[in-house]
Design an enzyme around this catalytic site. Structure first.
Site, PDB file in Angstrom:
ATOM      1  N   ILE A 173       1.023  -0.981   0.023  1.00  0.00           N
ATOM      2  CA  ILE A 173       0.050   0.052  -0.042  1.00  0.00           C
ATOM      3  C   ILE A 173       0.747   1.152  -0.004  1.00  0.00           C
ATOM      4  CG2 ILE A 173      -1.862   1.184   1.439  1.00  0.00           C
ATOM      5  CD1 ILE A 173      -2.629  -1.359   2.644  1.00  0.00           C
ATOM      6  N   ASN A 180      -1.807   5.091   9.102  1.00  0.00           N
ATOM      7  CA  ASN A 180      -2.061   4.813  10.434  1.00  0.00           C
ATOM      8  C   ASN A 180      -1.745   6.046  11.363  1.00  0.00           C
ATOM      9  OD1 ASN A 180      -1.977   1.761  10.861  1.00  0.00           O
ATOM     10  ND2 ASN A 180       0.207   1.666  10.227  1.00  0.00           N
ATOM     11  N   GLU A 215       2.156  -4.237   5.528  1.00  0.00           N
ATOM     12  CA  GLU A 215       1.233  -3.969   4.418  1.00  0.00           C
ATOM     13  C   GLU A 215       1.446  -4.405   2.907  1.00  0.00           C
ATOM     14  OE1 GLU A 215       4.313  -0.392   4.479  1.00  0.00           O
ATOM     15  OE2 GLU A 215       3.601  -1.922   6.035  1.00  0.00           O
TER      16      GLU A 215
END
Length: 295
Positions: A173, A180, A215
């Site tokens: 990603i 976050n 991720e």
């Protein structure tokens, strides 16, 4: 796999009934020393939270002191959120009004996930769940890194032996740290789950979709050459780019960068060779501006 344990949350004696009261919660996320621990439910209400008075005490900053309550009723167990900060969810549905837990449901308390098992075969189901934890990523419910390597070892050998095409993709990603930072780790976990959910629907039965770590994810395309794999990746990239992600009241978009590699004909390679090439191409995609594919 860590050694599993068993906790009696209200009594040190197993309930006499063997019907609906044969039930337990199995800790499946986050991974670590608690993974596989089961909390056996009985005929008394169970308080879940961070506080010392809780029957199931969870030492996690995302969990409120008195987070949720599990109530035994004639039809089974009801879970009710106790106005917690981060919510109580059953299969990603908020349990504000109380929800009936059904066999196999996923109960999320803050950042922690439990699997609810109930019925006469709960012991067998528990051991099956422990096996699942060795090959399935608990957060995203797709295969994990361990299974990916096992799968690749089999498919690379088959590809070389029979001269059949095989392609491997690594992707992650773009700017996930921003997600976050803006939404917190609960928002980040939501983004990972949602991303896995929408991509999983596009993957053929014979192919593999796995979480590589953090991720970063992997796709293995069986009987697929580099050109075909790149075309498949473009479809996945567009699906992610167009999908509206929504966490609580905040809507956002994500993009992914992808690196593709294939088994070269007539050359003996290992799974690590393929992953290394895919990772190098992923890095090139990042350096070229993200939200793109390099093969």
């Amino acid at each position: 796999m860590e050694k599993v344990a068993e906790t009696w949350v209200t009594s040190h004696k197993r309930p006499q009934s063997s019907s609906i009261r044969d039930a337990c919660l199995v800790h499946i996320y986050p991974v670590g020393s608690a993974i596989g621990v089961r909390y056996i439910l009985s005929d008394k209400p169970v308080l879940v939270g961070r506080g010392e008075e809780c029957d199931i005490r969870i030492q996690d900053h995302s969990v409120s002191r008195r987070h949720a309550r599990i109530e035994p009723q004639s039809e089974g167990y009801i879970v009710l959120d106790m106005q917690s900060t981060n919510g109580t969810f059953v299969n990603d549905k908020l349990a504000n009004e109380g929800m009936l837990l059904r066999d196999g449901d996923y109960l999320r308390i803050g950042n922690c996930i439990y699997r609810f098992l109930v019925g006469g075969n709960v012991e067998a189901e528990y051991h099956e769940e422990i096996y699942r934890l060795t090959i399935i990523d608990a957060l995203t419910q797709i295969h994990n890194h361990r299974y990916l390597i096992d799968f690749l070892e089999r498919e690379v050998l088959r590809s070389i032996r029979h001269g059949r095409p095989l392609s491997v993709v690594l992707f992650d990603i773009d700017r996930f740290k921003t997600v976050n930072d803006e939404l917190g780790h609960l928002g980040g976990d939501f983004a990972l789950r949602e991303l896995a959910s929408i991509i999983r629907k596009t993957v053929r039965r014979e192919d593999l979709f796995a979480r590589y770590g953090g991720e970063e994810f992997a796709l293995v395309f069986v009987e697929t050459n580099l050109k075909q794999a790149t075309e498949a990746c473009e479809r996945v990239r567009q699906i992610v780019e167009k999908h509206p992600f929504k966490f609580e009241d905040k809507q956002f978009n994500l993009t992914i960068s992808m690196g593709v590699a294939e088994v070269p004909m007539g050359v003996r390679v290992t799974p690590n060779d393929l992953l290394r090439t895919a990772d190098e191409n992923l890095f090139k995609a990042k350096r070229a501006g993200r939200n793109r594919i390099v093969s």
